[in-house]
Structure formats: structure tokens, C-alpha cells
Write a protein that holds these residues in place. Sequence first.
Motif, mmCIF file in Angstrom:
data_model
loop_
_atom_site.group_PDB
_atom_site.id
_atom_site.type_symbol
_atom_site.label_atom_id
_atom_site.label_comp_id
_atom_site.label_asym_id
_atom_site.label_seq_id
_atom_site.Cartn_x
_atom_site.Cartn_y
_atom_site.Cartn_z
ATOM 1 N N GLY A 74 0.775 -1.233 0.000
ATOM 2 C CA GLY A 74 0.000 0.000 0.000
ATOM 3 C C GLY A 74 0.804 1.280 0.000
ATOM 4 O O GLY A 74 0.226 2.366 -0.087
ATOM 5 N N HIS A 75 2.152 1.197 0.079
ATOM 6 C CA HIS A 75 2.997 2.390 0.056
ATOM 7 C C HIS A 75 3.445 2.657 -1.384
ATOM 8 O O HIS A 75 4.101 1.809 -2.000
ATOM 9 C CB HIS A 75 4.220 2.201 0.957
ATOM 10 N N ARG A 76 3.097 3.832 -1.908
ATOM 11 C CA ARG A 76 3.418 4.138 -3.302
ATOM 12 C C ARG A 76 4.911 4.301 -3.504
ATOM 13 O O ARG A 76 5.652 4.659 -2.582
ATOM 14 C CB ARG A 76 2.680 5.400 -3.741
ATOM 15 N N LEU A 77 5.363 4.021 -4.734
ATOM 16 C CA LEU A 77 6.776 4.133 -5.069
ATOM 17 C C LEU A 77 7.111 5.579 -5.420
ATOM 18 O O LEU A 77 6.355 6.260 -6.118
ATOM 19 C CB LEU A 77 7.115 3.227 -6.250
ATOM 20 N N ARG A 78 8.269 6.048 -4.936
ATOM 21 C CA ARG A 78 8.772 7.382 -5.274
ATOM 22 C C ARG A 78 10.057 7.175 -6.069
ATOM 23 O O ARG A 78 11.103 6.855 -5.510
ATOM 24 C CB ARG A 78 9.022 8.210 -4.025
ATOM 25 N N GLN A 79 9.976 7.330 -7.390
ATOM 26 C CA GLN A 79 11.085 7.005 -8.282
ATOM 27 C C GLN A 79 12.075 8.159 -8.410
ATOM 28 O O GLN A 79 11.685 9.310 -8.575
ATOM 29 C CB GLN A 79 10.552 6.624 -9.661
ATOM 30 N N VAL A 80 13.373 7.800 -8.328
ATOM 31 C CA VAL A 80 14.447 8.770 -8.521
ATOM 32 C C VAL A 80 15.410 8.203 -9.563
ATOM 33 O O VAL A 80 15.381 7.015 -9.895
ATOM 34 C CB VAL A 80 15.190 9.054 -7.201
ATOM 35 N N THR A 170 6.550 6.786 1.529
ATOM 36 C CA THR A 170 6.647 6.276 0.166
ATOM 37 C C THR A 170 7.962 5.512 0.038
ATOM 38 O O THR A 170 8.940 5.820 0.717
ATOM 39 C CB THR A 170 6.611 7.415 -0.860
ATOM 40 N N ALA A 171 7.980 4.494 -0.827
ATOM 41 C CA ALA A 171 9.161 3.644 -0.977
ATOM 42 C C ALA A 171 10.069 4.206 -2.068
ATOM 43 O O ALA A 171 9.621 4.439 -3.195
ATOM 44 C CB ALA A 171 8.744 2.215 -1.325
ATOM 45 N N TRP A 172 11.329 4.448 -1.737
ATOM 46 C CA TRP A 172 12.281 4.893 -2.754
ATOM 47 C C TRP A 172 12.428 3.810 -3.816
ATOM 48 O O TRP A 172 12.481 2.618 -3.499
ATOM 49 C CB TRP A 172 13.647 5.183 -2.130
ATOM 50 N N ALA A 173 12.490 4.232 -5.065
ATOM 51 C CA ALA A 173 12.519 3.266 -6.164
ATOM 52 C C ALA A 173 13.389 3.776 -7.300
ATOM 53 O O ALA A 173 13.555 4.990 -7.489
ATOM 54 C CB ALA A 173 11.100 2.997 -6.676
ATOM 55 N N VAL A 174 13.953 2.836 -8.062
ATOM 56 C CA VAL A 174 14.690 3.104 -9.291
ATOM 57 C C VAL A 174 14.164 2.146 -10.352
ATOM 58 O O VAL A 174 14.031 0.940 -10.088
ATOM 59 C CB VAL A 174 16.208 2.922 -9.096
ATOM 60 N N SER A 176 11.190 1.790 -11.370
ATOM 61 C CA SER A 176 9.908 1.234 -10.883
ATOM 62 C C SER A 176 10.086 0.049 -9.942
ATOM 63 O O SER A 176 9.159 -0.742 -9.748
ATOM 64 C CB SER A 176 9.014 0.822 -12.071
ATOM 65 N N THR A 177 11.282 -0.090 -9.344
ATOM 66 C CA THR A 177 11.566 -1.186 -8.421
ATOM 67 C C THR A 177 12.019 -0.618 -7.082
ATOM 68 O O THR A 177 12.892 0.252 -7.041
ATOM 69 C CB THR A 177 12.661 -2.102 -8.981
#
Length: 285
Positions: A74-80, A170-174, A176-177
Motif C-alpha cells: 500500500g505504500h506508493r513508489l517514489r522514483q528517482v 513512500t518507498a524509494w525506487a529506481v 519502478s523497483t
Amino acid sequence: MKRTPSALRHDRRNRRTVRTASLRLTVALLTTGALVGGASACGGRATTHHRPGTSHEQASGSVGRLLAADDGSGHRLRQVDAEGAPAVTVAVRPDSQDGWNVRLSVRNFRFTPDSVGGAALAGRGHALLLLDGHPLARLYGPWYHLSGSLVRGAGGGRTLTARLYADDHTAWAVHSTPIQATTPLTTTPRVGTPADPRPDRNLEIVISQGEVSPAPGRIEIKKGQRIELRVRTDHADTLHVHGYDREAHLPAGRTTTLTLTADRTGLFEVETHESALLLTQLVVR
């Protein structure tokens, strides 16, 4: 030349009119200055919602790109971007007395426990430990002691994952992972490791509809004794023992066991993180 009363009254009216117009002009100029100053303080628009020294982008948590996908819980991804993105590795070694000692090594990342729940700032936040993909404990630092009873209470597990999150959860992501690291977790005791000693004190706590049973009180134990806390709740939460920095995930509808050795004296509160409920107080003498 002596002026008539009518002329004097006319002069007084003129002077009042001039003073009123001057006052209105002053108020208008002050209001305009305030609006201009407020707008220039935050990229062209007035705002008071962020702390001094931070930008509007930081306060609104607009770093990276918020994706529609989530981390599975349920935690959205925050892409960097991959370049300069946070990174984590996880190492686990058996503890000489109980469970495992977990160490996280991070890069381009800083743990910020004082900012949890705030806006997402680049390279800051906390970590989440997952056992076979299920949330186990939240970490605000690189070290964590994972008790054997916690793993057994969760039904055992084979892999331990550390995943990085921003302060706004939010989950840090690269690409979309989620940014995370996984390592095998051996659930069988080491050869020659003695079985866990029986606890000196046991306490069973039930949380239902925001009520704690039995009512929160104080438990007195001697330094060096072991206490076993068994907590069952009707909603998911996190158990935290202050002073010992011990945490355990509380799944809804299941009993979680946390065992600790009282190796320091003082008064220590046991509470839940999300609902902020006081469960009990440990008095160690």
C-alpha cells in the motif's frame, strides 16, 4: 482677516478627508508589500507551510516522481534517477544469546527518525525489515537485533529484506523497483547454541478497539531477568520498547511475542507506534 464659522468648519472637513485618504493609502501599501514578500519567499506564491530554511519543493515532498504502483503493502513508489540514488545492503549474523544481529549499510541515504511522517526529502527516511516479504519491523538506524521469538511468532522465514522509505512512507525506487536488499536467514539454531532460557516474567496484552487489557500499569523486574511480552491486536501496528530500542511488527488478529533481557535499570515505556497506546511500563532495579 477674521474667518467665518462656516469657513472654519469647511477647513476642518478638508483636513479629515486628507488624513483618511493618507491612512487608506498606507494600509494599501503595507498589504501589497506583504503579499509581494510572501510570494517571493516561496517560488512566486505565498505560503507558511514549510520550515524556515527549506524550499517549497522540499516541504511538498515533490522530490522524484510519485508512481501509481506501490510496494505491495500500500505504500506508493517514489522514483528517482539511478545516478545518486539511495542504496542499501543487509548483513545478518547469529547473536551469541538470542536471534540475529542485523546491520544495514547505506549509501546516499541518511536515517531521519525526527522527521518521520513529514515530507519526502532526497536521501532521507527509514528502513523496513521484511521476513519473506511480510513487514516485520521499522528501523531508524543501521543496527537491529532480531529475536528468535519474533521470527517464530511470525511463523518462521527464509529471507530477510531491508527496504528504504522516505519520511512520508513512500518507498524509494529506481526503474519502478523498490530500493532494497535481501539476504538468507537461517532459522535453525547454531550447533552448540543453548536453547533460550525460560523468561522470568510473562505479560499478555490484548488491544481491541483502542482499549488495552489489562489496563496499563507497572511491572517491576530485577536487572538481568528476562521478560516475555505477548501482544495481540485487532489492527496492524508496531510494538516499541523505549530505552531498549526493541520493535516488533504487530499483524492484525495475531499474537506477537517479544522477549528481552532487562540489562539496564530505569523506567521504560512499552507502547504502539501508529496508535500511540501505552501498553505497560517496565521498572528495572
